[in-house]
Scaffold this motif. Structure first.
Motif, PDB file in Angstrom:
ATOM      1  N   GLY A  18       0.721  -1.398   0.131  1.00 31.76           N
ATOM      2  CA  GLY A  18       0.124   0.033   0.113  1.00 31.76           C
ATOM      3  C   GLY A  18       0.826   1.346  -0.081  1.00 31.76           C
ATOM      4  N   LEU A  19       1.893   1.324   0.902  1.00 31.31           N
ATOM      5  CA  LEU A  19       2.747   2.355   0.940  1.00 31.31           C
ATOM      6  C   LEU A  19       3.286   2.696  -0.542  1.00 31.31           C
ATOM      7  N   THR A  20       4.078   1.620  -1.016  1.00 30.10           N
ATOM      8  CA  THR A  20       4.798   1.835  -2.069  1.00 30.10           C
ATOM      9  C   THR A  20       3.810   2.319  -3.346  1.00 30.10           C
ATOM     10  N   LEU A  21       2.730   1.612  -3.430  1.00 32.06           N
ATOM     11  CA  LEU A  21       1.807   2.090  -4.545  1.00 32.06           C
ATOM     12  C   LEU A  21       1.310   3.426  -4.330  1.00 32.06           C
ATOM     13  N   GLY A  22       1.037   3.813  -3.149  1.00 31.77           N
ATOM     14  CA  GLY A  22       0.699   5.129  -2.792  1.00 31.77           C
ATOM     15  C   GLY A  22       1.830   6.283  -3.047  1.00 31.77           C
ATOM     16  N   LEU A  23       2.860   5.830  -2.704  1.00 26.48           N
ATOM     17  CA  LEU A  23       3.697   6.766  -3.060  1.00 26.48           C
ATOM     18  C   LEU A  23       4.255   7.056  -4.530  1.00 26.48           C
ATOM     19  N   ILE A  24       4.034   5.743  -5.444  1.00 20.31           N
ATOM     20  CA  ILE A  24       4.081   6.118  -6.824  1.00 20.31           C
ATOM     21  C   ILE A  24       2.968   6.999  -7.384  1.00 20.31           C
ATOM     22  N   VAL A  25       1.926   6.781  -7.093  1.00 17.64           N
ATOM     23  CA  VAL A  25       0.633   7.531  -7.133  1.00 17.64           C
ATOM     24  C   VAL A  25       0.829   8.931  -6.982  1.00 17.64           C
ATOM     25  N   HIS A  26       1.303   9.341  -5.708  1.00 16.49           N
ATOM     26  CA  HIS A  26       1.417  10.698  -5.071  1.00 16.49           C
ATOM     27  C   HIS A  26       2.422  11.374  -6.120  1.00 16.49           C
ATOM     28  N   PHE A  27       3.573  10.691  -6.638  1.00 19.65           N
ATOM     29  CA  PHE A  27       4.480  11.444  -7.410  1.00 19.65           C
ATOM     30  C   PHE A  27       4.262  11.465  -8.865  1.00 19.65           C
ATOM     31  N   THR A  28       3.385  10.674  -9.437  1.00 18.40           N
ATOM     32  CA  THR A  28       3.196  10.505 -10.929  1.00 18.40           C
ATOM     33  C   THR A  28       1.574  10.650 -11.230  1.00 18.40           C
ATOM     34  N   GLN A  29       0.815  10.224 -10.411  1.00 17.45           N
ATOM     35  CA  GLN A  29      -0.794  10.373 -10.894  1.00 17.45           C
ATOM     36  C   GLN A  29      -1.586  11.128  -9.848  1.00 17.45           C
ATOM     37  N   ILE A  77      -4.817  -2.863   5.593  1.00 16.04           N
ATOM     38  CA  ILE A  77      -3.875  -2.134   5.802  1.00 16.04           C
ATOM     39  C   ILE A  77      -3.444  -1.321   4.547  1.00 16.04           C
ATOM     40  N   ALA A  78      -3.046  -2.198   3.400  1.00 14.50           N
ATOM     41  CA  ALA A  78      -2.719  -2.016   2.185  1.00 14.50           C
ATOM     42  C   ALA A  78      -3.594  -0.839   1.730  1.00 14.50           C
ATOM     43  N   CYS A  79      -4.897  -0.985   1.831  1.00 19.17           N
ATOM     44  CA  CYS A  79      -5.961   0.038   1.280  1.00 19.17           C
ATOM     45  C   CYS A  79      -5.690   1.386   2.108  1.00 19.17           C
ATOM     46  N   PHE A  80      -5.677   1.558   3.452  1.00 15.39           N
ATOM     47  CA  PHE A  80      -5.259   2.496   4.232  1.00 15.39           C
ATOM     48  C   PHE A  80      -4.118   3.333   3.824  1.00 15.39           C
ATOM     49  N   THR A 135     -12.451   6.142  -3.324  1.00 15.80           N
ATOM     50  CA  THR A 135     -13.848   6.525  -3.113  1.00 15.80           C
ATOM     51  C   THR A 135     -14.758   5.313  -3.298  1.00 15.80           C
ATOM     52  N   TYR A 136     -14.399   4.308  -4.229  1.00 13.50           N
ATOM     53  CA  TYR A 136     -15.220   3.145  -4.326  1.00 13.50           C
ATOM     54  C   TYR A 136     -14.654   2.017  -4.220  1.00 13.50           C
ATOM     55  N   VAL A 137     -13.236   1.871  -3.920  1.00 15.69           N
ATOM     56  CA  VAL A 137     -12.455   0.682  -3.551  1.00 15.69           C
ATOM     57  C   VAL A 137     -11.761   0.563  -2.492  1.00 15.69           C
ATOM     58  N   THR A 138     -10.801   1.395  -2.309  1.00 15.72           N
ATOM     59  CA  THR A 138      -9.911   1.156  -1.004  1.00 15.72           C
ATOM     60  C   THR A 138     -10.406   1.565   0.150  1.00 15.72           C
ATOM     61  N   GLY A 139     -11.366   2.649   0.073  1.00 11.05           N
ATOM     62  CA  GLY A 139     -11.965   3.424   1.137  1.00 11.05           C
ATOM     63  C   GLY A 139     -13.129   2.516   1.707  1.00 11.05           C
ATOM     64  N   PRO A 140     -13.818   1.973   0.713  1.00  9.20           N
ATOM     65  CA  PRO A 140     -14.875   1.080   1.421  1.00  9.20           C
ATOM     66  C   PRO A 140     -14.384  -0.113   2.066  1.00  9.20           C
ATOM     67  N   ILE A 141     -13.305  -0.707   1.623  1.00 16.73           N
ATOM     68  CA  ILE A 141     -12.688  -1.743   2.043  1.00 16.73           C
ATOM     69  C   ILE A 141     -12.137  -1.499   3.420  1.00 16.73           C
ATOM     70  N   GLY A 142     -11.539  -0.392   3.519  1.00 13.12           N
ATOM     71  CA  GLY A 142     -11.189  -0.039   5.132  1.00 13.12           C
ATOM     72  C   GLY A 142     -12.225   0.141   6.111  1.00 13.12           C
ATOM     73  N   GLN A 143     -13.344   0.701   5.394  1.00  7.67           N
ATOM     74  CA  GLN A 143     -14.537   1.020   6.300  1.00  7.67           C
ATOM     75  C   GLN A 143     -15.101  -0.192   6.721  1.00  7.67           C
ATOM     76  N   ILE A 144     -15.163  -1.270   6.017  1.00  7.02           N
ATOM     77  CA  ILE A 144     -15.918  -2.565   6.413  1.00  7.02           C
ATOM     78  C   ILE A 144     -14.956  -3.316   7.267  1.00  7.02           C
TER      79      ILE A 144
END
Length: 442
Positions: free
Chosen positions: A20-31, A217-220, A42-51
């Motif tokens: 989760g950290l690696t993918l998040g950092l990649i997105v932060h700096f590229t996308q 954790i990966a989603c968070f 909104t529709y994937v990682t957020g709801p999984i964490g909320q469940i």
């Protein structure tokens, strides 16, 4: 906890954290500004964490209630040990209070959560509150002064439970446990067994829910890293440092003073004789798993009277969790600072009380404090999904705080033993300098 292939849950959680950290950092700096990122969060990682969070919140009230009731009630299940039980309860509350004060002082002095871009933190905090829904319904403005004290005592415990008023529920559990301790009838014993059954069932269900922690954790971490980038790692390192500092102060200062003044035992002797239990605690991250070793160390190495050590250590595996109380206090305030939530003195006092009671009622198993932390966060207006920040390093911190918990149990056994029929004997030095207990050391 391992699967059929032998991969432990802790390793899975660490892998989820890293992914989760690696993918998040990649997105932060590229996308960071790409539309699909908002869609995914909104529709994937957020709801999984909320469940995951909702399942924990669903079980945390029955867990804390049953654990606290049983932990207190068991102090009087043998009439001859009621006096020891009361001494243990008083000592546990006092030493846990010192632990939480150390934690809150350290986190307020060093403020490991400061330094995050306030705009980003507030943005994520707003999104978290919108997504959390019912979880955060209890984050209303907290009363102060006399009203805050009165609110600890619930007029209706069912209403308090429905509103996730954790402090009121735990106060009721404490009083209920004392009531069971004082009533020695067959019916009361059956009621205590029924409450213990609730504890066992809840622990089993939480164990099942925790299995989805690696995915959560990966989603968070993806959501948080995509927003904060490298700031996340800097703040996380500071947080770990403050937790370790608070744990070290409590172990080597508070316990040493308690051993010398209240237990009449040399701290150096105590730590030398307790090494085996401390190593097992560090490696297993479980007070319950370390209990057999702690019992043997207390009787064979420290030479404490069995009637005291067995009682105190058995209760302490669940009811004397100083390391857990410190961890909870530091974590809640760290995440409040990280997300820019300014907690008033009243709110910090509430956190202190909950952590004290949580240290008594938290299960002595790996990740046993996770539900308590999540609920306290929601209570003071911090997004509960912030626990995703700390779960990646929780395994190491769990090992450290469990070592403090077990050492604290042995310290309590030494203190409670003093003044009983058999006191903790002192070491008689062998030629090699190894202490063999014979009479009280000083």
């Amino acid at each position: 906890m391992t699967d059929s292939k032998g991969l432990s849950l802790q390793w899975k959680m660490l892998i989820g954290f890293a992914v989760g950290l690696t993918l998040g950092l990649i997105v932060h700096f590229t996308q960071a500004d790409a539309p699909w990122v908002d869609t995914v969060t909104t529709y994937v990682t957020g709801p999984i964490g909320q469940i995951f969070l909702r399942l924990l919140f669903m079980l945390v009230i029955p867990l804390l209630f049953s654990a606290l009731v049983v932990g207190v009630a068991e102090m009087g299940d043998v009439a001859a040990l009621k006096r020891i039980g009361v001494k243990t309860l008083v000592y546990t509350v006092a030493i846990s209070s010192i632990a939480v004060v150390i934690a809150l002082t350290a986190v307020n002095i060093f403020r490991p959560g400061d330094g995050v871009d306030p705009a980003l933190a507030q943005s994520l905090l707003s999104e978290a509150r919108e997504g959390a829904g019912a979880i955060l319904t209890n984050t209303r403005e907290m009363p102060s002064g006399v009203q805050a004290f009165l609110n600890i005592i619930p007029s209706n415990v069912v209403t308090a439970a429905s509103q996730n008023d954790i402090l009121a529920v735990m106060f009721f559990a404490l009083i209920f446990g004392i009531g069971l301790l004082l009533v020695n009838t067959p019916s009361a014993q059956r009621l205590q067994e029924a409450v213990e059954g609730i504890f066992h069932v809840t622990m089993k269900l939480i164990g099942i829910v925790i299995r989805m922690a690696p995915i959560a954790i990966a989603c968070f971490m993806f959501n948080l890293a995509a927003v904060f980038g490298w700031e996340l790692l800097v703040r996380l390192g500071a947080y770990v440092g403050v937790v370790l500092l608070a744990l070290a102060i409590h172990m080597f200062v508070v316990y040493s003073v308690a051993l010398k003044t209240l237990g009449g035992m040399s701290p150096l002797y105590f730590f030398r004789q307790s090494q085996e239990a401390m190593v097992v605690a560090f490696s297993t991250a479980s007070s319950n798993a370390t209990l057999p070793t702690a019992l043997r160390v207390a009787e064979e190495r420290l030479r404490l009277p069995p009637k005291v050590s067995r009682f105190v250590l058995t209760i302490g595996a669940t009811a004397n969790q100083n390391g857990t109380a410190i961890f909870e206090g530091v974590t809640v305030l760290f995440l409040a600072q990280f997300f820019g939530v300014d907690l008033t003195l009243t709110q910090q006092f509430m956190v202190l009380l909950v952590c004290i009671l949580g240290g008594i009622g938290t299960a002595g198993v790996p990740a046993g404090s996770l539900p308590v932390v999540a609920l306290i966060l929601g209570m003071v207006g911090v997004p509960p999904e912030g626990i995703g920040l700390v779960l990646g390093v929780d395994r190491f911190l769990d090992m450290c705080r469990t070592t403090l918990n077990v050492t604290g149990d042995l310290t309590a056994a030494v203190v409670i033993s003093r003044g009983e029929d058999e006191g903790p004997p002192a070491p008689q030095r062998t030629p090699e300098g190894e202490g063999v207990a014979e009479a009280h050391p000083s």
